[in-house]
Design a protein around this motif. Structure first.
Motif, PDB file in Angstrom:
ATOM      1  N   GLN A  45       0.828  -1.205   0.000  1.00 53.37           N
ATOM      2  CA  GLN A  45       0.000   0.000   0.000  1.00 53.37           C
ATOM      3  C   GLN A  45       0.866   1.261   0.000  1.00 53.37           C
ATOM      4  N   LEU A  46       1.889   1.251   0.838  1.00 56.74           N
ATOM      5  CA  LEU A  46       2.794   2.412   0.888  1.00 56.74           C
ATOM      6  C   LEU A  46       3.480   2.622  -0.455  1.00 56.74           C
ATOM      7  N   ALA A  57      -3.313   3.578  -8.211  1.00 56.33           N
ATOM      8  CA  ALA A  57      -3.121   2.749  -7.020  1.00 56.33           C
ATOM      9  C   ALA A  57      -4.398   1.976  -6.680  1.00 56.33           C
ATOM     10  N   ASN A  58      -5.559   2.631  -6.817  1.00 54.75           N
ATOM     11  CA  ASN A  58      -6.827   1.962  -6.519  1.00 54.75           C
ATOM     12  C   ASN A  58      -7.157   0.846  -7.503  1.00 54.75           C
ATOM     13  N   ASN A  66      -8.993  -3.976  -4.042  1.00 56.91           N
ATOM     14  CA  ASN A  66      -9.115  -5.027  -5.044  1.00 56.91           C
ATOM     15  C   ASN A  66      -9.333  -6.380  -4.363  1.00 56.91           C
ATOM     16  N   GLY A  67     -10.204  -7.200  -4.919  1.00 58.14           N
ATOM     17  CA  GLY A  67     -10.497  -8.526  -4.368  1.00 58.14           C
ATOM     18  C   GLY A  67      -9.300  -9.469  -4.406  1.00 58.14           C
ATOM     19  N   TRP A  72      -4.920 -12.911  -1.952  1.00 54.82           N
ATOM     20  CA  TRP A  72      -3.493 -13.058  -1.647  1.00 54.82           C
ATOM     21  C   TRP A  72      -3.269 -13.056  -0.134  1.00 54.82           C
ATOM     22  N   MET A  73      -3.942 -12.170   0.585  1.00 54.02           N
ATOM     23  CA  MET A  73      -3.779 -12.117   2.042  1.00 54.02           C
ATOM     24  C   MET A  73      -4.307 -13.393   2.706  1.00 54.02           C
ATOM     25  N   LEU A  74      -5.424 -13.913   2.237  1.00 56.87           N
ATOM     26  CA  LEU A  74      -5.965 -15.148   2.788  1.00 56.87           C
ATOM     27  C   LEU A  74      -5.003 -16.314   2.533  1.00 56.87           C
TER      28      LEU A  74
END
Length: 171
Positions: A45-46, A57-58, A66-67, A72-74
């Motif tokens: 994010q940074l 960026a969005n 973004n989904g 990716w985080m999951l």
């Protein structure tokens, strides 16, 4: 079928000590995992918002809106859970079950493999169970245990569910 007997008070305290050490390992790994997860969520994010316009960026795959970022985080969290299981050899729940059941087993077998882990704070013994041809791993949680070699016949007294070694003797 193996017979199990009740643990002595001293063996109960040894098992409580093993639970404390295991809990400490789990806490350490969870803190490292949370730090890595925060790093994995914040750094992209940074970078995005520093080197691109807010609109670009969005629309990026690594944007928090973004989904795919959440997929990716999951995936990252699932990988951390499996790493926790592999790295710390989590026996927390089985040790707690042993502390409730207070049952110990005794077995006399030759050692198949011996290795140290967790910075030489634990010694693991692999044995071939008699009559079943199955291998089992037993855990000595009180440091590096030297003097045992593959093929040595040993008598192991262990906690029933977690297979934490309460006492080990050469035969």
């Amino acid at each position: 079928m193996q017979d199990f007997s009740l643990m002595t008070t001293e063996e109960h305290f040894l098992l409580q000590d093993a639970l404390k050490k295991n809990k400490k390992q789990v806490r350490k790994f969870v803190l490292i995992g949370v730090a890595l997860m925060i790093l994995a969520a914040v750094v992209p994010q940074l970078y995005l918002y520093k080197y691109s316009t807010p609109e670009e960026a969005n629309q990026s795959l690594l944007s928090i809106t973004n989904g795919w970022f959440w997929v990716w985080m999951l995936s990252f969290i699932v990988a951390l859970v499996f790493a926790l299981i592999k790295v710390t050899e989590v026996r927390y729940f089985t040790i707690k079950k042993d502390l409730m059941a207070l049952q110990k087993g005794q077995i006399q077998v030759p050692l198949e493999a011996i290795y140290h882990e967790n910075n030489n704070t634990q010694t693991n013994f692999m044995v071939l169970l008699p009559n079943t041809k199955r291998k089992r791993l037993f855990y000595w949680t009180r440091g590096a245990l030297d003097g045992y070699k593959v093929g040595t016949e040993v008598e192991i007294s262990y906690a029933r569910y977690s297979r934490v070694i309460l006492d080990i003797n050469k035969k």
